[in-house]
Design a protein around this motif. Structure first.
Motif, PDB file in Angstrom:
ATOM      1  N   PRO A  74       1.276  -1.927  -0.587  1.00 18.62           N
ATOM      2  CA  PRO A  74      -0.325  -0.137   0.366  1.00 18.62           C
ATOM      3  C   PRO A  74       1.239   0.927   0.130  1.00 18.62           C
ATOM      4  O   PRO A  74       2.273   1.051   0.091  1.00 18.62           O
ATOM      5  CB  PRO A  74      -0.908   0.043   1.390  1.00 18.62           C
ATOM      6  N   GLY A  75       0.175   2.148  -0.741  1.00 18.21           N
ATOM      7  CA  GLY A  75       1.355   3.529  -0.511  1.00 18.21           C
ATOM      8  C   GLY A  75       1.366   4.270   0.976  1.00 18.21           C
ATOM      9  O   GLY A  75       0.645   3.562   2.138  1.00 18.21           O
ATOM     10  N   GLY A 200      -3.558  -3.083  -2.493  1.00 19.13           N
ATOM     11  CA  GLY A 200      -2.777  -4.296  -1.512  1.00 19.13           C
ATOM     12  C   GLY A 200      -3.686  -3.107  -0.703  1.00 19.13           C
ATOM     13  O   GLY A 200      -3.371  -2.215  -0.106  1.00 19.13           O
ATOM     14  N   VAL A 201      -3.982  -3.589   0.650  1.00 21.03           N
ATOM     15  CA  VAL A 201      -4.275  -2.828   2.025  1.00 21.03           C
ATOM     16  C   VAL A 201      -3.829  -3.061   3.514  1.00 21.03           C
ATOM     17  O   VAL A 201      -3.071  -4.521   3.616  1.00 21.03           O
ATOM     18  CB  VAL A 201      -5.884  -3.105   2.265  1.00 21.03           C
ATOM     19  N   ARG A 253      -4.400  -9.806   1.968  1.00 17.91           N
ATOM     20  CA  ARG A 253      -3.697  -7.921   2.633  1.00 17.91           C
ATOM     21  C   ARG A 253      -4.153  -7.681   0.991  1.00 17.91           C
ATOM     22  O   ARG A 253      -4.052  -6.185   0.685  1.00 17.91           O
ATOM     23  CB  ARG A 253      -2.549  -8.136   2.607  1.00 17.91           C
ATOM     24  N   TYR A 254      -4.748  -7.802   0.331  1.00 19.66           N
ATOM     25  CA  TYR A 254      -5.615  -7.303  -0.621  1.00 19.66           C
ATOM     26  C   TYR A 254      -7.121  -7.079  -1.026  1.00 19.66           C
ATOM     27  O   TYR A 254      -7.777  -8.232  -0.162  1.00 19.66           O
ATOM     28  CB  TYR A 254      -5.458  -8.145  -2.078  1.00 19.66           C
ATOM     29  N   ARG A 276      -8.163   5.542  -3.297  1.00 18.09           N
ATOM     30  CA  ARG A 276      -9.158   6.376  -2.090  1.00 18.09           C
ATOM     31  C   ARG A 276     -10.369   6.355  -2.425  1.00 18.09           C
ATOM     32  O   ARG A 276     -10.768   6.496  -0.582  1.00 18.09           O
ATOM     33  CB  ARG A 276      -8.833   7.512  -3.551  1.00 18.09           C
ATOM     34  N   LEU A 277     -10.752   5.171  -1.908  1.00 14.44           N
ATOM     35  CA  LEU A 277     -12.551   5.262  -2.184  1.00 14.44           C
ATOM     36  C   LEU A 277     -12.807   4.013  -0.578  1.00 14.44           C
ATOM     37  O   LEU A 277     -13.410   3.997   0.048  1.00 14.44           O
ATOM     38  CB  LEU A 277     -13.672   4.735  -3.912  1.00 14.44           C
ATOM     39  N   LEU A 278     -11.913   3.289  -1.061  1.00  9.94           N
ATOM     40  CA  LEU A 278     -11.473   2.177   0.058  1.00  9.94           C
ATOM     41  C   LEU A 278     -10.580   2.763   1.411  1.00  9.94           C
ATOM     42  O   LEU A 278     -10.169   1.861   2.570  1.00  9.94           O
ATOM     43  CB  LEU A 278     -10.462   0.759  -0.922  1.00  9.94           C
ATOM     44  N   ASP A 279      -9.341   4.080   1.211  1.00 11.02           N
ATOM     45  CA  ASP A 279      -8.622   4.075   1.844  1.00 11.02           C
ATOM     46  C   ASP A 279      -8.052   3.610   2.631  1.00 11.02           C
ATOM     47  O   ASP A 279      -6.982   3.295   3.483  1.00 11.02           O
ATOM     48  CB  ASP A 279      -9.492   4.845   3.321  1.00 11.02           C
ATOM     49  N   ALA A 280      -7.169   2.156   1.117  1.00  8.99           N
ATOM     50  CA  ALA A 280      -6.199   1.867   0.992  1.00  8.99           C
ATOM     51  C   ALA A 280      -4.563   2.021   1.665  1.00  8.99           C
ATOM     52  O   ALA A 280      -4.333   1.010   2.145  1.00  8.99           O
ATOM     53  CB  ALA A 280      -6.268   1.007  -0.134  1.00  8.99           C
ATOM     54  N   ASP A 281      -4.347   2.979   1.812  1.00 11.16           N
ATOM     55  CA  ASP A 281      -2.856   3.161   2.170  1.00 11.16           C
ATOM     56  C   ASP A 281      -3.304   4.040   3.477  1.00 11.16           C
ATOM     57  O   ASP A 281      -2.510   4.648   4.498  1.00 11.16           O
ATOM     58  CB  ASP A 281      -2.615   4.695   1.640  1.00 11.16           C
ATOM     59  N   CYS A 282      -4.298   4.099   4.133  1.00 14.46           N
ATOM     60  CA  CYS A 282      -4.683   4.166   5.400  1.00 14.46           C
ATOM     61  C   CYS A 282      -3.588   3.330   6.925  1.00 14.46           C
ATOM     62  O   CYS A 282      -3.637   2.059   6.583  1.00 14.46           O
ATOM     63  CB  CYS A 282      -5.898   3.973   6.339  1.00 14.46           C
TER      64      CYS A 282
END
Length: 490
Positions: A74-75, A200-201, A253-254, A276-282
């Protein structure tokens, strides 16, 4: 953090997955770079260096580890949440602005000269915009090679490469492997028009609560939900698209997702907008630790670890829906938005079976709608038209590259837009992690049920994650408040 060698090395020794994507570990003796959590390495401190981005490690001559796939992390939550120019630039690079407009176009979007932007971005990420864009293209290509049935030519095109040769050369340089090696024995097939891949999250990831939030607000025509899935239309730079994500809770993790696109060049921005929608990089561990320190919020955090702030894929759409939702129930706002889509939206025009049929009206269309034609108070209709005109004319910027403070100020200058609307846009469109809506009636109901008396004062202790506290309070309504609350503009 990558400048703190001792702290980075401790994270590497402990295989701490919370730091995946925050920094990268390069090993001089092997010539590869890894995630901090890579199980394949425990290098000596003297043999490692730490880098702020995959692009920086690649520029230093290192290749991606084939076991931990460091570019697929993730970012960095620091980049995603940063409001400075470098963070805004990174978000636009991830959206494919460099491929579409070049570095000069990216600099113009941010109000900087190309030289200034290169200096700022390189100082923050160890690599310039071109190198960062190249690393992003390589990552997109690898994910498609390994998870889809697309031909290599289609992968190259969808990833943003200008030629097959450039695609092959980059993959070999970054991964020390050919595209055929990465795909292995699965073979190559022509694309079917649907691209199945994954995002990835960071764990924990509360997909069920995210799905509940989106389902409650799903607008007919542009959104659809079902058991464990969410689908919506996407208005992308080169045409229409549809994304479907699987949001069942899972140990991986995906998040599995599939895209149907009118133009394959839109895959990278479609992926980024879905992230962005998933807030994946939180970073859910950091958020939950902070909020759980409040004894009144702690039960909510324990009940829903990894709760995300639902983002959005289209600033114009979310702004319109926020205005429609002023002083009406969620169901009422959804009904109004559905009517707007049915009367002014564009038909999707994509082949295949989809549960969605339209794209949301553009700012150009919304600005020309007579306020009296919308079944809502005239003042609110005029506010909608004024806001759409400001977006159309460029007076309000609503993407992740916008300056949050400037955007809020520009929104508040518009008629009919108050703090509730401006802040709701900030935390769902601009990704601001520290927004709170003290006048929202749903928040007040939840706070009352939890025994929170001084809501404004107590919320100060939740900084810098008040947006996540807000989502916890709204989500708690389903446990404590049976009726659907109104939202309030102040």
């Amino acid at each position: 953090m990558y400048l703190d060698t001792e702290a980075c090395y401790r994270a590497v020794k402990s295989k701490d997955r919370r730091f995946d994507g925050v920094f990268y570990t390069a090993v001089r003796t092997t010539g590869i770079y890894c995630r901090p959590s890579c199980p394949a390495i425990t290098p000596k401190l003297a043999n490692v260096s730490f880098h702020p981005s995959a692009a920086a490690a690649q520029l230093a001559g290192y290749r991606a580890c084939k076991r931990c796939l460091p570019d697929a992390t993730p970012g960095s939550p620091d980049w995603d949440l940063a409001a400075d120019v470098a963070g805004r630039a990174m978000r636009l690079i991830s959206d494919g602005v460099v491929e579409r407009d070049g570095v000069d176009g990216l600099a113009a979007r941010l109000g900087y000269s190309t030289r200034q932007l290169n200096r700022v971005v390189t100082g923050s990420f160890g690599a310039g915009p071109l190198a960062l864009a190249r690393a992003r293209r390589a990552q997109t290509a690898r994910v498609l090679i390994e998870t889809s049935e697309m031909s290599f030519a289609d992968v190259a095109f969808a990833s943003g490469f200008a030629s097959i040769r450039q695609f092959n050369d980059t993959v070999r340089e970054v991964y020390a492997a050919t595209p055929t090696d990465l795909r292995g024995r699965r073979g190559s097939a022509a694309t079917s028009g649907v691209i199945n891949t994954r995002i990835g999250v960071r764990e924990p990831f509360d997909g069920a609560s995210l799905l509940d939030f989106l389902a409650l607000r799903a607008v007919p025509g542009i959104e659809a939900t079902g058991e464990g899935w969410y689908e919506r239309s996407l208005d992308l730079p080169h045409g229409a698209g549809v994304v479907r994500v699987e949001l069942v809770d899972r140990p991986e993790r995906y998040v599995p997702c599939s895209f149907s696109l009118a133009d394959a060049r839109d895959l990278a921005p479609a992926l980024e907008r879905t992230r962005r929608l998933l807030d994946a990089d939180c970073d859910p561990i950091a958020v939950d630790d902070q909020l759980a320190s409040d004894p009144l919020l702690a039960p909510l955090v324990r009940r829903r670890p990894g709760l995300r702030v639902p983002g959005h894929v289209d600033g114009t759409e979310l702004t319109t829906r926020a205005i429609l939702g002023q002083q009406v129930s969620v169901a009422g706002a959804r009904t109004l938005a559905g009517r707007l889509v049915a009367s002014h939206g564009r038909e999707l025009g994509l082949d295949g079976e989809h549960r969605v049929t339209h794209l949301f009206p553009t700012a150009d269309v919304l600005a020309e709608i007579e306020p009296e034609s919308i079944a809502m108070p005239r003042a609110r209709g005029r506010a909608l038209a004024a806001c759409a005109a400001a977006i159309r004319d460029g007076d309000v910027q609503l993407d992740r590259g916008a300056d949050r403070a400037e955007t809020r100020e520009a929104l508040l200058a518009l008629p009919g837009v108050g703090p509730w609307t401006a802040d709701y846009i900030a935390f769902r469109v601009l990704g601001d992690p520290d927004v709170f809506l003290p006048t929202d009636l749903g928040v007040k109901h939840a706070a009352e049920a939890l025994g929170i008396d001084d809501l404004a004062g107590r919320s100060e202790t939740w900084r810098p994650w008040r947006s996540y506290a807000l989502i916890h309070l709204w989500t708690a309504l389903s446990d404590t408040v049976p009726s659907e609350p109104l939202t309030k503009e102040s």
